[in-house]
Structure formats: C-alpha cells, structure tokens
Design a protein around this motif. Sequence first.
Motif, PDB file in Angstrom:
ATOM      1  N   ALA A   1      40.799  47.195  47.391  1.00 22.39           N
ATOM      2  CA  ALA A   1      41.988  46.851  46.570  1.00 22.39           C
ATOM      3  C   ALA A   1      41.688  45.793  45.728  1.00 22.39           C
ATOM      4  N   LEU A   2      40.895  44.830  45.737  1.00 21.33           N
ATOM      5  CA  LEU A   2      40.900  43.513  44.996  1.00 21.33           C
ATOM      6  C   LEU A   2      39.203  43.186  45.002  1.00 21.33           C
ATOM      7  N   LEU A   3      38.951  42.689  43.902  1.00 23.11           N
ATOM      8  CA  LEU A   3      37.415  42.411  43.651  1.00 23.11           C
ATOM      9  C   LEU A   3      37.747  40.870  43.396  1.00 23.11           C
ATOM     10  N   LEU A   4      37.038  39.913  44.350  1.00 23.26           N
ATOM     11  CA  LEU A   4      37.078  38.554  43.798  1.00 23.26           C
ATOM     12  C   LEU A   4      35.726  38.250  43.615  1.00 23.26           C
ATOM     13  N   ALA A   5      35.715  37.321  42.406  1.00 22.77           N
ATOM     14  CA  ALA A   5      34.500  36.740  42.065  1.00 22.77           C
ATOM     15  C   ALA A   5      34.626  35.239  41.869  1.00 22.77           C
ATOM     16  N   ASP A   6      33.433  34.415  42.719  1.00 19.47           N
ATOM     17  CA  ASP A   6      33.806  33.303  42.608  1.00 19.47           C
ATOM     18  C   ASP A   6      32.457  32.717  41.864  1.00 19.47           C
ATOM     19  N   GLU A   7      32.845  31.989  40.676  1.00 25.31           N
ATOM     20  CA  GLU A   7      31.861  31.384  39.767  1.00 25.31           C
ATOM     21  C   GLU A   7      30.798  32.454  39.599  1.00 25.31           C
ATOM     22  N   PRO A   8      30.896  33.944  39.121  1.00 24.34           N
ATOM     23  CA  PRO A   8      29.987  34.830  39.111  1.00 24.34           C
ATOM     24  C   PRO A   8      28.890  34.472  38.102  1.00 24.34           C
ATOM     25  N   THR A   9      29.323  33.646  37.020  1.00 26.81           N
ATOM     26  CA  THR A   9      28.256  33.193  36.011  1.00 26.81           C
ATOM     27  C   THR A   9      27.646  31.980  36.224  1.00 26.81           C
ATOM     28  N   GLY A  10      27.929  31.143  37.459  1.00 23.81           N
ATOM     29  CA  GLY A  10      27.613  29.688  37.524  1.00 23.81           C
ATOM     30  C   GLY A  10      25.741  29.669  37.469  1.00 23.81           C
ATOM     31  N   ASN A  11      25.378  30.836  37.821  1.00 26.01           N
ATOM     32  CA  ASN A  11      23.784  30.554  38.264  1.00 26.01           C
ATOM     33  C   ASN A  11      23.015  31.292  36.989  1.00 26.01           C
ATOM     34  N   LEU A  12      23.829  31.543  36.092  1.00 30.30           N
ATOM     35  CA  LEU A  12      23.239  32.326  34.944  1.00 30.30           C
ATOM     36  C   LEU A  12      23.328  31.757  33.527  1.00 30.30           C
TER      37      LEU A  12
END
Length: 226
Positions: free
Chosen positions: A161-172
Amino acid sequence: MDILKCEGVRKVYGSGDNEVIALDGIELTVGKGEFVAVVGASGSGKSTLLHILGSVDKPTEGRVTIDGTDLSKLNQTQAAIFRRRKVGLVYQFYNLIPTLTVRKNILMPLALDKKKPSQEYFEEVVQTLGISDRLEALPNQLSGGQQQRAAIARALIYRPALLLADEPTGNLDQKNSREIMDMLKLSNLKLKQTVIVITHDEKAALEADRILTIEDGRIISDEWRR
C-alpha cells in the motif's frame, strides 16, 4: 482514496527532565498514488515518523491508519506481517542478504509467506528498475546504485500500500542518487506506487509532487509542487 492517515500522532521518549517530544500532534493524509518527500533537519522527527508509519514503532498518542488498518491494534507479530505485506521499506544501507542472488533477495518477502510471485509483475518491476540482467548476481557483485535498485524491487514485490524510503540516496554519489530518485519516481508513475521519501537532500525532495517539512516534531509546511 486515502492510503495513509495520521491523527494527533505524538511520540515522547523518556520522562520528567529527560522527556523528549519527537513528534507533537502530527495530522496527515496521503492519497493513493502520491509521491511525497518529508524533509527536516537532523532531530526534527522525520525518522521517528517513518518508523511509526512503517509499524516499527508505536506512537505515544494518536492513531495511524494505513490502507484501512489501524496500526495501534496490531501486536508485535501482526505488525511484522503487516509491514512485510503492506509497507515496503527502503533504507540507506540496502540490507540485502549477501549469500542470496538478487532474484532471491527480491522475492524474499513472498518466500516468507510461501507465495509464488506473478512473473509478469516481477518482470515489470525489474525492468522498470533496470536490473533484469543482474538477477543471478550476488549483492557484492553490484554497484551501490544497483544494490539500492534491488532493495527497491524487494520493497515493491508485494505490491505494498505504501513504499517508505529512509534517506535512500544517503550512501550514494550524485549520479547514483539522481538515478535512484528517478527509479522511485518511475515506480510511482508506472507502477502507480504510493511513495514517501524521508530525506535531507533538497534536490532529491524536488522530485516529489508534495513536500512536507518537519521541525521540532511538527509539520510546518505542506507544499504541493504539481
């Protein structure tokens, strides 16, 4: 149709002189198919909000409803099952199982429920994310950006129902960060996925259709960009 509703959500840690109010009366609704970014300084409460939305933590007061389910009524086991089936979680550190191929990592949520995937949907997800040629590779054979794409595919495989992304670019790096935000946007547009991204990256936030700003545990701005 509202997929997410927060009503008077408050989260307090500690007590007395050590009391910390992490969230202070959050009121929020998110409709099906929205792409929302949540921004704020470190300590603003945005990660606490994500943990509560992901049923990893419970509010001290208030109620969170996702796809018609009141999270406050779930015990620990029920919350874990709900999270696996209804909330796709993507973290900064990909959390892929190193001994499993990309294919098996992606299908893991279904395997835990002994469910067979829709081959058509599986192929649509991996093609949308550009990893259809890396399915038999192990995580350590992928670049950071490819690993994050695999993590997103795993989060999408149950059609949550929901996609939650926590700092998905923080390591890139900058290039991979842009690509990952493009992939999240594509999953929102092509797969009709409701997405909430927690980020401190203002450029990443600008990819969203709606930007929420949190300060001292409160939503101080709710801006629609499109």
